[in-house]
Design an enzyme around this catalytic site. Structure first.
Site, PDB file in Angstrom:
ATOM      1  N   HIS A   1      27.052 -33.710  23.521  1.00 36.11           N
ATOM      2  CA  HIS A   1      25.957 -33.945  24.467  1.00 36.11           C
ATOM      3  C   HIS A   1      26.434 -33.803  25.913  1.00 36.11           C
ATOM      4  CE1 HIS A   1      21.716 -35.304  23.828  1.00 36.11           C
ATOM      5  NE2 HIS A   1      21.765 -35.417  25.145  1.00 36.11           N
TER       6      HIS A   1
ATOM      7  N   SER B   1      13.310 -28.667  25.641  1.00 34.72           N
ATOM      8  CA  SER B   1      13.562 -30.050  25.260  1.00 34.72           C
ATOM      9  C   SER B   1      12.251 -30.808  25.054  1.00 34.72           C
ATOM     10  CB  SER B   1      14.368 -30.737  26.369  1.00 34.72           C
ATOM     11  OG  SER B   1      14.407 -32.134  26.183  1.00 34.72           O
TER      12      SER B   1
ATOM     13  N   LYS C   1      22.058 -30.478  16.079  1.00 38.68           N
ATOM     14  CA  LYS C   1      22.848 -30.541  17.315  1.00 38.68           C
ATOM     15  C   LYS C   1      23.526 -31.905  17.431  1.00 38.68           C
ATOM     16  CE  LYS C   1      22.324 -29.666  22.297  1.00 38.68           C
ATOM     17  NZ  LYS C   1      22.644 -30.974  22.902  1.00 38.68           N
TER      18      LYS C   1
ATOM     19  N   GLN D   1      13.557 -28.341  20.807  1.00 36.10           N
ATOM     20  CA  GLN D   1      14.443 -29.440  20.428  1.00 36.10           C
ATOM     21  C   GLN D   1      13.626 -30.715  20.244  1.00 36.10           C
ATOM     22  OE1 GLN D   1      14.983 -32.017  22.894  1.00 36.10           O
ATOM     23  NE2 GLN D   1      16.144 -33.262  21.449  1.00 36.10           N
TER      24      GLN D   1
ATOM     25  N   THR E   1      18.303 -33.032  17.531  1.00 39.53           N
ATOM     26  CA  THR E   1      19.435 -33.701  18.173  1.00 39.53           C
ATOM     27  C   THR E   1      19.762 -34.982  17.415  1.00 39.53           C
ATOM     28  OG1 THR E   1      18.927 -32.783  20.346  1.00 39.53           O
ATOM     29  CG2 THR E   1      20.245 -34.791  20.300  1.00 39.53           C
TER      30      THR E   1
ATOM     31  N   TYR F   1      13.752 -35.031  18.837  1.00 39.19           N
ATOM     32  CA  TYR F   1      14.501 -36.231  18.463  1.00 39.19           C
ATOM     33  C   TYR F   1      13.779 -36.911  17.302  1.00 39.19           C
ATOM     34  CZ  TYR F   1      16.419 -35.852  23.222  1.00 39.19           C
ATOM     35  OH  TYR F   1      17.018 -35.407  24.371  1.00 39.19           O
TER      36      TYR F   1
END
Length: 386
Positions: free
Chosen positions: A279, A110, A255, A131, A159, A133
């Site tokens: 989520h 993450s 995602k 991952q 995400t 954002y």
């Protein structure tokens, strides 16, 4: 090394993790937003799906091996990106990556990890995913993507369902913040977790390794709080997906898809895979479970893109049911974190062993020896979503 042979299911790991991990961090991982109805439905809806037992079938030579975006994996399972993993257990992301590499499943780091991309890459296998954002600071995201390329990340997960935060009551009640508030209740709870405290004293990795020292104006934990509060971009749109795909240039996984219309937009974006995900019930409370949303999305786009799912997977039977309904991969978040919080790297390995064994045995009882031959005919009609 602890003998984990008596740990027979993911629930056993959860019970130990709840005992060993400080309350604020355990609750952060094991909670949903608002009434937690979607969080509960994610696992409960799997239980409603029933399997057809078959007999007098040759059960020798079984295999659960498959591929996810071209990556060989021991079973259709990858470790999901989870924030604050290094607060479940010291150096948690490194331990998780090592266990995943040894077992032969992909590991996703993450952006909000404690251990940095550079640290984790030294311990990860070929299925090392990252991952990201979309944040307001586009320059930071560009540099983050470049760092992921530099350390050999093989797929990027974007995400899409965290532009704003769903309220999680437990985090507010526990005073979970950046940095955590040293309340009397939290300090008293920490005093009951000596094993965790010793682990944390033995590591330097106690901050957000991908952000502190890399984002503008974020030199320590105190400045991180205001940065994160401002950074998740509520204006996120499909043009941002195109921008990230172009900047990354490699395998891209989206995602947070829960609707067939969004799934078609995901295909149009040129992504390589999508993850049916709410989520973990931590964002839109009142949304359907991931397994309930899966069949319609598979029907809409399943021939055009790899469809995966996460949410509620607590064993190999859940993986098999998701596969039968068209998912060509699954991700585990809480099941992984329970193992990590309970026993560190050995606990992650045990979680993966439990899931694979249950997947393997259940597949055989349903009359199959190869995961690729499994379809919805193994499910009892009328018990699964269509």
């Amino acid at each position: 090394m602890a003998d984990l042979s008596k740990i027979t299911c993911i629930e056993d790991l959860r019970v130990v993790a709840k005992r060993r991990v400080p309350r604020m961090f355990y609750d952060y991982a094991d909670s949903g937003s608002y009434t937690e109805s979607t969080y509960r439905a994610n696992s409960e809806d799997f239980q409603r799906i029933k399997l057809r037992q078959r007999v007098a079938v040759n059960m020798e030579g079984r295999t659960t091996r498959t591929r996810m975006v071209g990556q060989e994996t021991a079973m259709p399972v990858a470790i999901a990106p989870t924030g604050l993993t290094g607060m479940q257990h010291a150096d948690g992301e490194i331990l998780g990556a090592r266990a995943a590499k040894a077992f032969g499943v992909p590991f996703t780091l993450s952006t909000m990890s404690i251990c940095s991309l550079e640290d984790v890459s030294q311990h990860a296998g070929p299925g090392f995913w990252f991952q990201v954002y979309v944040m307001r600071d586009r320059d930071f995201i560009e540099r983050l993507i470049d760092r992921a390329k530099a350390v050999g990340v093989s797929a990027l997960q974007l995400t899409l369902d965290l532009q704003i935060l769903g309220q999680r009551h437990k985090d507010i009640k526990n005073g979970l913040s950046t940095p955590p508030k040293p309340t009397v209740a939290n300090l008293l709870n920490l005093a009951t977790k000596p094993r965790w405290c010793l682990g944390m004293l033995g590591t330097q990795r106690r901050s957000f390794g991908n952000i502190v020292g890399h984002a503008k104006g974020v030199g320590d934990l105190s400045s991180l709080s205001s940065w994160t509060a401002e950074q998740f971009d509520p204006q996120l749109n499909w043009r941002d997906v195109e921008w990230i795909k172009k900047r990354w240039g490699g395998k891209l996984i989206l995602k947070g898809i829960m609707d067939a219309e969004d799934a078609r937009l995901a295909v149009a974006s040129g992504a390589d895979a999508l993850i049916v995900s709410n989520h973990g019930g931590r964002q839109l409370d009142g949304a359907p479970s991931s397994i309930h949303a899966l069949p319609a999305i598979v029907e809409a786009v399943g021939q055009e893109i790899e469809v995966w799912m996460d949410g509620g997977i607590r064993g190999g039977q859940d993986v098999l049911k998701a596969w039968a309904l068209g998912a060509r991969g699954t991700l585990i978040g809480r099941s992984f974190l329970y193992g990590l919080g309970a026993f560190g790297e050995a606990g992650v390995t045990r979680a993966l062993q439990i899931i694979q064994k249950e997947l393997d045995v259940t597949m055989a009882f349903c009359g199959h020896t190869d995961i690729h031959r499994v379809d919805r005919s193994i499910l009892l009609p009328g018990t699964y979503p269509v």
